[in-house]
Motif scaffolding. Sequence first.
Motif, PDB file in Angstrom:
ATOM      1  N   SER A   1      10.406   1.009  -1.788  1.00 46.68           N
ATOM      2  CA  SER A   1      11.122   2.278  -1.929  1.00 46.68           C
ATOM      3  C   SER A   1      11.084   3.060  -0.618  1.00 46.68           C
ATOM      4  O   SER A   1      12.088   3.649  -0.202  1.00 46.68           O
ATOM      5  N   LEU A   2       9.932   3.066   0.040  1.00 39.50           N
ATOM      6  CA  LEU A   2       9.816   3.703   1.348  1.00 39.50           C
ATOM      7  C   LEU A   2      10.756   3.031   2.345  1.00 39.50           C
ATOM      8  O   LEU A   2      11.434   3.701   3.140  1.00 39.50           O
ATOM      9  N   ASP A   3      10.812   1.725   2.299  1.00 41.82           N
ATOM     10  CA  ASP A   3      11.706   0.975   3.187  1.00 41.82           C
ATOM     11  C   ASP A   3      13.168   1.329   2.919  1.00 41.82           C
ATOM     12  O   ASP A   3      13.970   1.466   3.856  1.00 41.82           O
ATOM     13  N   GLN A   4      13.539   1.477   1.649  1.00 39.16           N
ATOM     14  CA  GLN A   4      14.900   1.884   1.313  1.00 39.16           C
ATOM     15  C   GLN A   4      15.217   3.248   1.907  1.00 39.16           C
ATOM     16  O   GLN A   4      16.333   3.491   2.380  1.00 39.16           O
TER      17      GLN A   4
ATOM     18  N   TRP B   1      -1.764  -1.123   8.666  1.00 39.74           N
ATOM     19  CA  TRP B   1      -1.223  -1.755   9.877  1.00 39.74           C
ATOM     20  C   TRP B   1      -0.444  -3.028   9.564  1.00 39.74           C
ATOM     21  O   TRP B   1       0.555  -3.330  10.213  1.00 39.74           O
ATOM     22  N   THR B   2      -0.876  -3.777   8.574  1.00 36.99           N
ATOM     23  CA  THR B   2      -0.191  -5.044   8.253  1.00 36.99           C
ATOM     24  C   THR B   2       0.637  -4.948   6.969  1.00 36.99           C
ATOM     25  O   THR B   2       0.961  -5.967   6.361  1.00 36.99           O
ATOM     26  N   ASP B   3       0.995  -3.730   6.563  1.00 40.16           N
ATOM     27  CA  ASP B   3       1.738  -3.552   5.308  1.00 40.16           C
ATOM     28  C   ASP B   3       3.243  -3.709   5.471  1.00 40.16           C
ATOM     29  O   ASP B   3       4.000  -3.386   4.545  1.00 40.16           O
ATOM     30  N   LEU B   4       3.695  -4.193   6.615  1.00 40.16           N
ATOM     31  CA  LEU B   4       5.116  -4.400   6.867  1.00 40.16           C
ATOM     32  C   LEU B   4       5.393  -5.883   7.077  1.00 40.16           C
ATOM     33  O   LEU B   4       4.533  -6.632   7.541  1.00 40.16           O
ATOM     34  N   GLY B   5       6.607  -6.287   6.757  1.00 34.91           N
ATOM     35  CA  GLY B   5       6.989  -7.669   7.008  1.00 34.91           C
ATOM     36  C   GLY B   5       6.865  -8.022   8.475  1.00 34.91           C
ATOM     37  O   GLY B   5       6.349  -9.090   8.835  1.00 34.91           O
ATOM     38  N   VAL B   6       7.321  -7.131   9.355  1.00 36.27           N
ATOM     39  CA  VAL B   6       7.273  -7.401  10.784  1.00 36.27           C
ATOM     40  C   VAL B   6       5.839  -7.481  11.304  1.00 36.27           C
ATOM     41  O   VAL B   6       5.580  -8.067  12.354  1.00 36.27           O
TER      42      VAL B   6
ATOM     43  N   LYS C   1       6.946 -12.020  -8.461  1.00 37.43           N
ATOM     44  CA  LYS C   1       6.829 -12.673  -7.158  1.00 37.43           C
ATOM     45  C   LYS C   1       5.435 -13.275  -6.963  1.00 37.43           C
ATOM     46  O   LYS C   1       4.433 -12.719  -7.427  1.00 37.43           O
ATOM     47  N   VAL C   2       5.382 -14.415  -6.276  1.00 33.00           N
ATOM     48  CA  VAL C   2       4.100 -15.043  -5.957  1.00 33.00           C
ATOM     49  C   VAL C   2       3.299 -14.109  -5.052  1.00 33.00           C
ATOM     50  O   VAL C   2       3.812 -13.592  -4.054  1.00 33.00           O
ATOM     51  N   LYS C   3       2.045 -13.888  -5.391  1.00 29.64           N
ATOM     52  CA  LYS C   3       1.193 -12.979  -4.638  1.00 29.64           C
ATOM     53  C   LYS C   3       0.921 -13.520  -3.239  1.00 29.64           C
ATOM     54  O   LYS C   3       0.912 -14.727  -3.001  1.00 29.64           O
ATOM     55  N   GLY C   4       0.689 -12.608  -2.313  1.00 35.86           N
ATOM     56  CA  GLY C   4       0.347 -12.996  -0.960  1.00 35.86           C
ATOM     57  C   GLY C   4      -1.119 -13.356  -0.830  1.00 35.86           C
ATOM     58  O   GLY C   4      -1.898 -13.225  -1.783  1.00 35.86           O
ATOM     59  N   LYS C   5      -1.500 -13.792   0.352  1.00 36.92           N
ATOM     60  CA  LYS C   5      -2.891 -14.183   0.573  1.00 36.92           C
ATOM     61  C   LYS C   5      -3.813 -12.972   0.501  1.00 36.92           C
ATOM     62  O   LYS C   5      -4.923 -13.063  -0.030  1.00 36.92           O
ATOM     63  N   TYR C   6      -3.342 -11.848   1.032  1.00 34.14           N
ATOM     64  CA  TYR C   6      -4.154 -10.633   1.032  1.00 34.14           C
ATOM     65  C   TYR C   6      -3.505  -9.486   0.273  1.00 34.14           C
ATOM     66  O   TYR C   6      -4.200  -8.591  -0.212  1.00 34.14           O
ATOM     67  N   HIS C   7      -2.212  -9.485   0.182  1.00 32.32           N
ATOM     68  CA  HIS C   7      -1.480  -8.407  -0.481  1.00 32.32           C
ATOM     69  C   HIS C   7      -1.015  -8.872  -1.859  1.00 32.32           C
ATOM     70  O   HIS C   7      -0.302  -9.878  -1.981  1.00 32.32           O
ATOM     71  N   THR C   8      -1.401  -8.131  -2.908  1.00 32.61           N
ATOM     72  CA  THR C   8      -1.170  -8.636  -4.269  1.00 32.61           C
ATOM     73  C   THR C   8      -0.728  -7.581  -5.273  1.00 32.61           C
ATOM     74  O   THR C   8      -0.365  -7.928  -6.397  1.00 32.61           O
ATOM     75  N   ASN C   9      -0.745  -6.297  -4.912  1.00 30.84           N
ATOM     76  CA  ASN C   9      -0.508  -5.237  -5.895  1.00 30.84           C
ATOM     77  C   ASN C   9       0.988  -4.981  -6.069  1.00 30.84           C
ATOM     78  O   ASN C   9       1.653  -4.497  -5.141  1.00 30.84           O
ATOM     79  N   PRO C  10       1.561  -5.261  -7.249  1.00 28.21           N
ATOM     80  CA  PRO C  10       3.013  -5.118  -7.434  1.00 28.21           C
ATOM     81  C   PRO C  10       3.502  -3.674  -7.407  1.00 28.21           C
ATOM     82  O   PRO C  10       4.627  -3.418  -6.959  1.00 28.21           O
ATOM     83  N   VAL C  11       2.698  -2.726  -7.880  1.00 25.58           N
ATOM     84  CA  VAL C  11       3.134  -1.322  -7.869  1.00 25.58           C
ATOM     85  C   VAL C  11       3.141  -0.796  -6.437  1.00 25.58           C
ATOM     86  O   VAL C  11       4.088  -0.124  -6.005  1.00 25.58           O
ATOM     87  N   TYR C  12       2.100  -1.113  -5.699  1.00 26.14           N
ATOM     88  CA  TYR C  12       2.044  -0.703  -4.293  1.00 26.14           C
ATOM     89  C   TYR C  12       3.188  -1.345  -3.506  1.00 26.14           C
ATOM     90  O   TYR C  12       3.827  -0.689  -2.666  1.00 26.14           O
ATOM     91  N   ALA C  13       3.461  -2.606  -3.788  1.00 24.55           N
ATOM     92  CA  ALA C  13       4.574  -3.299  -3.126  1.00 24.55           C
ATOM     93  C   ALA C  13       5.892  -2.610  -3.427  1.00 24.55           C
ATOM     94  O   ALA C  13       6.753  -2.460  -2.551  1.00 24.55           O
ATOM     95  N   ALA C  14       6.068  -2.174  -4.670  1.00 27.18           N
ATOM     96  CA  ALA C  14       7.287  -1.468  -5.060  1.00 27.18           C
ATOM     97  C   ALA C  14       7.396  -0.132  -4.332  1.00 27.18           C
ATOM     98  O   ALA C  14       8.489   0.287  -3.922  1.00 27.18           O
ATOM     99  N   MET C  15       6.278   0.572  -4.157  1.00 30.68           N
ATOM    100  CA  MET C  15       6.282   1.829  -3.419  1.00 30.68           C
ATOM    101  C   MET C  15       6.678   1.607  -1.962  1.00 30.68           C
ATOM    102  O   MET C  15       7.429   2.398  -1.375  1.00 30.68           O
ATOM    103  N   ILE C  16       6.186   0.518  -1.376  1.00 38.20           N
ATOM    104  CA  ILE C  16       6.538   0.196   0.005  1.00 38.20           C
ATOM    105  C   ILE C  16       8.025  -0.122   0.107  1.00 38.20           C
ATOM    106  O   ILE C  16       8.708   0.334   1.048  1.00 38.20           O
TER     107      ILE C  16
ATOM    108  N   TYR D   1       3.864 -10.556   1.256  1.00 37.87           N
ATOM    109  CA  TYR D   1       4.171 -10.111  -0.112  1.00 37.87           C
ATOM    110  C   TYR D   1       5.049  -8.863  -0.116  1.00 37.87           C
ATOM    111  O   TYR D   1       6.071  -8.817  -0.788  1.00 37.87           O
ATOM    112  N   TYR D   2       4.692  -7.848   0.662  1.00 40.08           N
ATOM    113  CA  TYR D   2       5.503  -6.648   0.741  1.00 40.08           C
ATOM    114  C   TYR D   2       6.797  -6.952   1.505  1.00 40.08           C
ATOM    115  O   TYR D   2       6.792  -7.709   2.474  1.00 40.08           O
ATOM    116  N   GLU D   3       7.886  -6.333   1.082  1.00 39.43           N
ATOM    117  CA  GLU D   3       9.192  -6.562   1.706  1.00 39.43           C
ATOM    118  C   GLU D   3       9.700  -5.269   2.334  1.00 39.43           C
ATOM    119  O   GLU D   3       9.850  -4.254   1.651  1.00 39.43           O
TER     120      GLU D   3
END
Length: 476
Positions: free
Chosen positions: A267-270, A43-48, A250-265, A53-55
């Motif tokens: 790619s999904l956003d792209q 639910w909170t894995d989006l910037g909006v 990138k500086v890790k977020g307060k709750y979100h920290t996994n760089p591979v998962y962030a990269a997958m997100i 951390y995730y973009e």
Amino acid sequence: MKDVIRQSIGPLMAISLGMNSVAMGAKEIQPNIVFIMADDLGWTDLGVMGSDYYETPNIDRLASQGMLFTNAYAAAANSAPSRACFMTGKYTPRHGVFTVSPSARGDKTKRKLIPIKNTDDVRTDFVTMAEALQKCGYQCGHIGKWHLGDDRDGSGTGPLSQGFVFNIAGERAGSPYSYFYPYCNTKKQKCHLGLDEGRPGEYLTDRLTDEAIDFMGKHTGKPFFLHLAHHAVHVPLKAPRYLVEKYEKKVKGKYHTNPVYAAMIESLDQSVGRVCRAIDSLGIADKTIIIFYSDNGGSEPVTDNYPLREGKGSPYEGGTRVPLIMKWPGKIRAGVTCDVPISGIDFYPTFVDLAHGKQTDDLDGKDIFSLIEDNAYTRDLYWHFPAYLQSYAKSGKDWRATPYSSIRSGDWKLIYYYEDKSVELFNLKEDLEEQYDLSQKRVDKKDELYSKLMNWLKETKAPIPTELNSEYVSEK
């Protein structure tokens, strides 16, 4: 992260939504329907939605151009049952897909009850969403994860047997054989349907997007329904190296920290961005509704669903509350937020209504636009899980879920557990984190929701686990 969420969507949550947000005449044409489903996106894995951390600039832009739902739910807390509810417009007791088989998972000596046997596939006697749209003249294409059967193993329960005229990668598999080409199971050398050819190093999310854009380009002559069901961001965690390196720096977020998962997100956003640009380029934006959604909550080992409690597979909000965005230029007012509770069962009747089809009275879902118009905040939603789901390794717990049923009614949520016949009661408006069980303090509300839940279970003929497990070993 809670503060960020409040800053980004909090001021809009109390807005009264009606036909000011959904334009009159929204059903005058048969719109193309582009449904993009993420897998295990929290639910909170989006910037909006507040991630620091995730973009997700393209998905955030989609939200700014349409309607963002803050109380959207999956109709089940894990993949197969959620998708079965989506495709049939029915709750789990109606179709019998309760979990990802088998229903007896985890340590058998710690299962107090014999769980209800699970159904793996959606039976062909159900009229699926795609079959209903096909009757309305729609060309229906499925690309990506299906998880409800197969077309090539003789079972006849894959997309091509359920109303789709086009299928890429849709089969029984719940996770990808590989995120990079070749998309094959190395042990059996079985490749995902339609993906035996590709470019060396090609990434699955990109390839599925290519296929989706190609499908849209070939079907602009009549209305189409595209079900783009990405495997991302389901494990195994794999992403293009250049994106992983970006998040490693990138500086890790307060709750979100996994760089591979962030990269997958990302790619999904792209992918979402590419699909939206293709729709614009094809000149069909004004007659196309785009929906972005996730099949269940985020998987706790790789992401954090805070402020929601727990994650995928759990009866708590982290298991079922998911992102939902809808865009339709000229029909849905841009930049609005809706807090009316929406469930995965609601897409079926919504799409059939948009397609000018005939609604049947055996669906559990409701037309989303009607729910918004009526400001149906107090509508009751239900979940039924008569199975067991073990916890992830290193969690320190035995279970993500034991057999339970639950109801959300307005601000209130009740969970009933079958092993000990206990209940939990939460006020989600005051306690989104589900930390304070009010079942002893608000007996009136507990009794009200319990009665509603028991009546629903009876009405749906929900199978109830009652048989004791002879192999159960009590810890007392």
